[in-house]
Design an enzyme around this catalytic site. Structure first.
Site, PDB file in Angstrom:
ATOM      1  N   HIS A  67     -43.829  12.471  -7.944  1.00 54.82           N
ATOM      2  CA  HIS A  67     -44.509  11.191  -8.090  1.00 54.82           C
ATOM      3  C   HIS A  67     -44.978  10.487  -6.583  1.00 54.82           C
ATOM      4  CE1 HIS A  67     -43.958   9.815 -12.804  1.00 54.82           C
ATOM      5  NE2 HIS A  67     -44.457  10.500 -12.248  1.00 54.82           N
ATOM      6  N   HIS A 223     -52.142  10.221 -15.693  1.00 58.54           N
ATOM      7  CA  HIS A 223     -51.194  10.844 -15.024  1.00 58.54           C
ATOM      8  C   HIS A 223     -50.777  12.167 -15.011  1.00 58.54           C
ATOM      9  CE1 HIS A 223     -47.211   9.351 -13.992  1.00 58.54           C
ATOM     10  NE2 HIS A 223     -46.502  10.693 -14.623  1.00 58.54           N
ATOM     11  N   ASP A 227     -48.738  14.134 -11.886  1.00 54.49           N
ATOM     12  CA  ASP A 227     -47.968  14.926 -11.672  1.00 54.49           C
ATOM     13  C   ASP A 227     -48.507  16.685 -11.614  1.00 54.49           C
ATOM     14  OD1 ASP A 227     -46.078  12.776 -13.039  1.00 54.49           O
ATOM     15  OD2 ASP A 227     -46.298  13.648 -14.907  1.00 54.49           O
ATOM     16  N   HIS A 250     -44.551  20.142 -16.708  1.00 56.63           N
ATOM     17  CA  HIS A 250     -43.804  20.392 -15.299  1.00 56.63           C
ATOM     18  C   HIS A 250     -43.442  22.256 -15.029  1.00 56.63           C
ATOM     19  CE1 HIS A 250     -43.172  16.540 -13.931  1.00 56.63           C
ATOM     20  NE2 HIS A 250     -42.510  15.902 -15.346  1.00 56.63           N
TER      21      HIS A 250
HETATM   22 ZN   LIG Z   1     -44.593  11.889 -14.020  1.00 51.76          ZN
END
Ligand SMILES: [Zn+2]
Length: 289
Positions: A67, A223, A227, A250
């Site tokens: 973030h 969001h 990311d 991720h």
């Molecule tokens: Zn996040």
């Protein structure tokens, strides 16, 4: 400028401070609780990646970096030192907005040295089951994200952001992380989300949201864009290219980064001085904070 909070996964209290760094130094994390040990925010330091992106060097961990790195990228900050006194960044409100405010408070200034960009020359695609991420040649920097969750408030959402339009701050930075209430116990048993609360995450129940209101109707996919931009910061350079992701996470974001860096035929470094104007002006924190 500094802020204090708890880590999303560790629940550990942490203080964070952002300091200016000279041109060309990149983003450097410094563990002030470990004699100032420094970890560069680059792909080669990426460690365990599952629900968050963590960096590790010589056994020293810095967790949940995405973030803050996203805020830096969205604001065009290439160089900064981030001091923290514990192993995980504070989650704050679950978005990048508090970091944006902190960086603004520190003051930013234009860098004299021309920035080098990583310009994509050939496409690279990574697939894993129904998950996908790809990067393609383009003139500016843009990302497109698709998610598909079987939930009445989500379903299929797609969001496209052209970072050269300067709308990261209004469209992406305020979007908060989210989680499903029915998964919370299992995640806690795995040592995750120990710092999670309705103050720092959108909590989804079977029918709706435990802690309304949402900041955007499609806050979830926004969001994911946040990311992605944070994870792509681990390239260490602003990108000139178009990124497309579908239900990635991720692990796939960082896989794309490391595969890209390994194959020098896919990209070139450019200062873009004699081509298109830079998408986001190259900024650094003011020297006096
Ligand atoms: Zn996040």
């Amino acid at each position: 400028m500094e802020c204090a909070g708890v880590g999303l996964h560790s629940g550990a209290p942490v203080c964070l401070r952002i300091l200016p760094a000279s041109a060309g130094s990149g983003i450097i994390f410094r563990r002030v609780d470990l004699d100032g040990f420094e970890l560069e925010a680059t792909s080669r330091n990426v460690a365990r990646v599952s629900y968050a992106t963590s960096l590790m060097k010589k056994g020293v961990l810095i967790s949940t970096t995405e973030h803050l790195l996203s805020a830096f990228m969205g604001m065009g900050i290439d160089n900064a030192i981030v001091e923290l006194d514990n192993l995980e960044l504070p989650i704050l409100d679950g978005s990048a907005q508090p970091f944006v405010d902190l960086i603004r408070g520190a003051g930013i200034r234009k860098q004299r040295r021309p920035r080098t960009y990583l310009r994509i020359r050939r496409e690279l695609e990574v697939r894993e089951g129904n998950k996908f991420i790809g990067i393609y040649p383009a003139d500016g920097y843009s990302v497109e994200y698709s998610i598909n969750f079987p939930h009445p408030l989500i379903g299929k959402e797609i969001f496209t952001l052209d970072l050269s339009q300067g709308n990261y701050l209004t469209e992406i930075a305020p979007a908060r992380t989210f989680g499903f209430l029915h998964e919370a116990d299992a995640m806690r048993k795995q040592g995750l989300i120990r710092g999670a609360s309705t103050e720092n995450a959108v909590v989804l129940t079977a029918e709706g949201v435990l802690n309304p209101p949402l900041r955007f109707a499609d806050e979830f996919v926004r969001h994911k864009v946040l990311d992605l931009i944070g994870d792509l910061a681990l390239l260490g350079k602003q990108i000139v290219g178009n990124v497309v992701a579908d239900r990635a996470g991720h692990a796939m974001h960082t896989a794309l980064v490391s595969r890209l860096l390994r194959d020098h035929t896919l990209w070139e470094e450019t200062t873009m001085e004699d081509s298109v104007p830079p998408a986001i002006p190259s900024m650094q924190l003011a020297q006096r904070v």
